[in-house]
Design a protein around this motif. Structure first.
Motif, PDB file in Angstrom:
ATOM      1  N   HIS A 256      15.787 -13.396 -29.672  1.00 53.55           N
ATOM      2  CA  HIS A 256      15.082 -13.701 -30.898  1.00 53.55           C
ATOM      3  C   HIS A 256      13.742 -12.809 -31.080  1.00 53.55           C
ATOM      4  N   TRP A 257      13.118 -12.748 -29.957  1.00 53.27           N
ATOM      5  CA  TRP A 257      11.725 -11.939 -30.069  1.00 53.27           C
ATOM      6  C   TRP A 257      12.234 -10.368 -30.237  1.00 53.27           C
ATOM      7  N   LEU A 258      13.245 -10.035 -29.581  1.00 52.02           N
ATOM      8  CA  LEU A 258      13.655  -8.511 -29.671  1.00 52.02           C
ATOM      9  C   LEU A 258      13.778  -8.185 -30.946  1.00 52.02           C
ATOM     10  N   ILE A 259      14.675  -8.937 -31.794  1.00 59.87           N
ATOM     11  CA  ILE A 259      15.075  -8.952 -33.111  1.00 59.87           C
ATOM     12  C   ILE A 259      13.953  -8.558 -33.984  1.00 59.87           C
ATOM     13  N   GLN A 260      12.797  -9.214 -33.839  1.00 61.86           N
ATOM     14  CA  GLN A 260      11.546  -9.276 -34.602  1.00 61.86           C
ATOM     15  C   GLN A 260      10.736  -7.792 -34.465  1.00 61.86           C
ATOM     16  N   TYR A 261      10.961  -7.205 -33.186  1.00 64.35           N
ATOM     17  CA  TYR A 261      10.419  -5.902 -32.995  1.00 64.35           C
ATOM     18  C   TYR A 261      10.811  -4.866 -33.676  1.00 64.35           C
ATOM     19  N   PRO A 262       9.877  -4.278 -34.468  1.00 65.52           N
ATOM     20  CA  PRO A 262      10.520  -3.188 -35.310  1.00 65.52           C
ATOM     21  C   PRO A 262      10.923  -1.874 -34.702  1.00 65.52           C
TER      22      PRO A 262
ATOM     23  N   GLU B 181       4.054 -10.095 -21.194  1.00 67.40           N
ATOM     24  CA  GLU B 181       4.652  -9.044 -20.809  1.00 67.40           C
ATOM     25  C   GLU B 181       5.580  -8.087 -21.540  1.00 67.40           C
ATOM     26  N   LEU B 182       6.500  -8.952 -22.341  1.00 60.28           N
ATOM     27  CA  LEU B 182       7.291  -8.180 -23.095  1.00 60.28           C
ATOM     28  C   LEU B 182       6.808  -7.399 -24.242  1.00 60.28           C
ATOM     29  N   ALA B 183       5.669  -7.653 -25.017  1.00 59.95           N
ATOM     30  CA  ALA B 183       5.038  -6.812 -25.767  1.00 59.95           C
ATOM     31  C   ALA B 183       4.395  -5.741 -25.155  1.00 59.95           C
ATOM     32  N   ALA B 184       3.769  -5.832 -23.815  1.00 62.29           N
ATOM     33  CA  ALA B 184       3.226  -4.909 -23.124  1.00 62.29           C
ATOM     34  C   ALA B 184       4.186  -3.687 -22.872  1.00 62.29           C
ATOM     35  N   MET B 185       5.380  -4.239 -22.185  1.00 61.91           N
ATOM     36  CA  MET B 185       6.346  -3.332 -22.028  1.00 61.91           C
ATOM     37  C   MET B 185       6.745  -2.358 -23.043  1.00 61.91           C
ATOM     38  N   LEU B 186       6.927  -3.093 -24.131  1.00 56.32           N
ATOM     39  CA  LEU B 186       7.668  -2.437 -25.354  1.00 56.32           C
ATOM     40  C   LEU B 186       6.312  -1.216 -25.807  1.00 56.32           C
ATOM     41  N   ARG B 187       5.258  -1.502 -25.851  1.00 57.01           N
ATOM     42  CA  ARG B 187       4.331  -0.871 -26.183  1.00 57.01           C
ATOM     43  C   ARG B 187       4.208   0.475 -25.141  1.00 57.01           C
ATOM     44  N   ALA B 188       4.472   0.050 -23.776  1.00 55.18           N
ATOM     45  CA  ALA B 188       4.248   1.282 -22.841  1.00 55.18           C
ATOM     46  C   ALA B 188       5.564   2.108 -23.056  1.00 55.18           C
ATOM     47  N   CYS B 189       6.612   1.451 -23.299  1.00 49.04           N
ATOM     48  CA  CYS B 189       7.763   2.353 -23.404  1.00 49.04           C
ATOM     49  C   CYS B 189       7.531   3.480 -24.719  1.00 49.04           C
ATOM     50  N   GLU B 190       7.029   2.886 -25.713  1.00 57.35           N
ATOM     51  CA  GLU B 190       6.756   3.651 -26.879  1.00 57.35           C
ATOM     52  C   GLU B 190       5.764   4.964 -26.558  1.00 57.35           C
ATOM     53  N   LYS B 191       4.841   4.600 -25.678  1.00 61.58           N
ATOM     54  CA  LYS B 191       3.828   5.482 -25.460  1.00 61.58           C
ATOM     55  C   LYS B 191       4.369   6.479 -24.581  1.00 61.58           C
ATOM     56  N   GLN B 192       5.127   5.900 -23.400  1.00 59.64           N
ATOM     57  CA  GLN B 192       5.738   6.814 -22.743  1.00 59.64           C
ATOM     58  C   GLN B 192       7.160   7.487 -23.031  1.00 59.64           C
ATOM     59  N   LEU B 193       7.434   7.494 -24.298  1.00 63.26           N
ATOM     60  CA  LEU B 193       8.518   7.861 -24.678  1.00 63.26           C
ATOM     61  C   LEU B 193       9.911   7.575 -23.973  1.00 63.26           C
ATOM     62  N   ILE B 194       9.949   6.404 -23.486  1.00 59.82           N
ATOM     63  CA  ILE B 194      11.159   5.795 -22.723  1.00 59.82           C
ATOM     64  C   ILE B 194      11.814   5.091 -23.891  1.00 59.82           C
ATOM     65  N   GLU B 195      13.162   5.495 -23.699  1.00 62.72           N
ATOM     66  CA  GLU B 195      14.262   5.265 -24.598  1.00 62.72           C
ATOM     67  C   GLU B 195      14.971   3.955 -24.403  1.00 62.72           C
ATOM     68  N   CYS B 196      15.198   3.796 -23.018  1.00 60.14           N
ATOM     69  CA  CYS B 196      16.025   2.695 -22.851  1.00 60.14           C
ATOM     70  C   CYS B 196      15.503   2.019 -21.583  1.00 60.14           C
ATOM     71  N   CYS B 197      15.466   0.455 -21.641  1.00 64.63           N
ATOM     72  CA  CYS B 197      14.876  -0.235 -20.543  1.00 64.63           C
ATOM     73  C   CYS B 197      15.642  -1.696 -20.300  1.00 64.63           C
ATOM     74  N   SER B 198      15.352  -2.223 -19.168  1.00 61.41           N
ATOM     75  CA  SER B 198      16.315  -3.485 -18.920  1.00 61.41           C
ATOM     76  C   SER B 198      15.256  -4.661 -18.843  1.00 61.41           C
TER      77      SER B 198
ATOM     78  N   MET C  84      13.062   2.025 -17.288  1.00 58.31           N
ATOM     79  CA  MET C  84      11.728   0.938 -17.210  1.00 58.31           C
ATOM     80  C   MET C  84      12.402  -0.504 -16.904  1.00 58.31           C
ATOM     81  N   LEU C  85      12.235  -1.291 -15.837  1.00 58.36           N
ATOM     82  CA  LEU C  85      12.758  -2.642 -15.786  1.00 58.36           C
ATOM     83  C   LEU C  85      11.607  -3.368 -15.735  1.00 58.36           C
TER      84      LEU C  85
END
Length: 187
Positions: free
Chosen positions: A155-161, A122-139, A107-108
């Motif tokens: 700094h945002w990405l480090i905070q995401y569990p 947009e970043l939060a929406a993409m990360l949740r979509a990746c988790e729901k669709q079982l996507i492991e790698c994105c750019s 996913m890009l």
């Protein structure tokens, strides 16, 4: 001598011509408001909006999604050089694999021209979509621009569990204008 109440009463009601002229001069050019009341939506539109909000909440695209995970005040430790991070429980070998391009993004996300607030959503929406669709790698393409987004994104990405690791993207995925990241899979 007049009492305080009667003196105050006469001063508050008496407006002389100078004060009126001063007031009119101050409000010259002002116009009256045609309608300052917001008309309620028809029942059909209210129902459509409610359904839209419920759908966005179920997908994880609500407006609170970004603020649940990302703080603008948090500053994680990022080493000098290429942007990279690996979670504590993960192997540092993941960084080498990301740098070499062993993982190809499924996913890009392109954040070019977005404000920090819009990029966070947009970043939060993409990360949740990746988790729901079982996507492991994105750019994530942040571009060069003023550099504020490039500086804040790690700094945002480090905070995401759910982040396992991220690294500056290889040339074929955007080079120093992008980040490739690995997300934990929830099975």
């Amino acid at each position: 001598m007049k009492s305080f109440k009667s003196a105050r009463k006469t001063n508050s009601t008496a407006v002389d011509d100078d004060e009126r002229a001063l007031f009119r001069d101050a409000v010259k050019g002002a116009r009256t408001i045609d309608n300052d009341k917001i008309q309620p939506l028809p029942a059909k539109q209210r129902l459509q909006q409610k359904k839209h909000r419920q759908k966005a909440d179920s997908v994880g695209l609500n407006s609170r999604a970004a603020t649940d995970f990302f703080s603008d005040q948090f500053q994680g430790y990022i080493e000098d050089g290429p942007v990279r991070y690996v979670a504590e429980q993960e192997s540092h070998y993941l960084l080498k694999q990301l740098r070499r391009g062993d993982y190809s993004p499924e996913m890009l996300l392109d954040l070019h021209g977005m404000t920090l607030a819009a990029a966070k959503q947009e970043l939060a929406a993409m990360l949740r979509a990746c988790e729901k669709q079982l996507i492991e790698c994105c750019s994530i393409m942040h571009g060069h621009g003023s550099g504020r987004l490039k500086q804040q994104l790690p700094h945002w990405l480090i905070q995401y569990p759910g982040i396992r690791a991220f690294h500056q993207a290889p040339k074929e995925w955007g080079g120093d204008a992008a980040i490739v990241l690995l997300i934990k899979r929830r099975d």
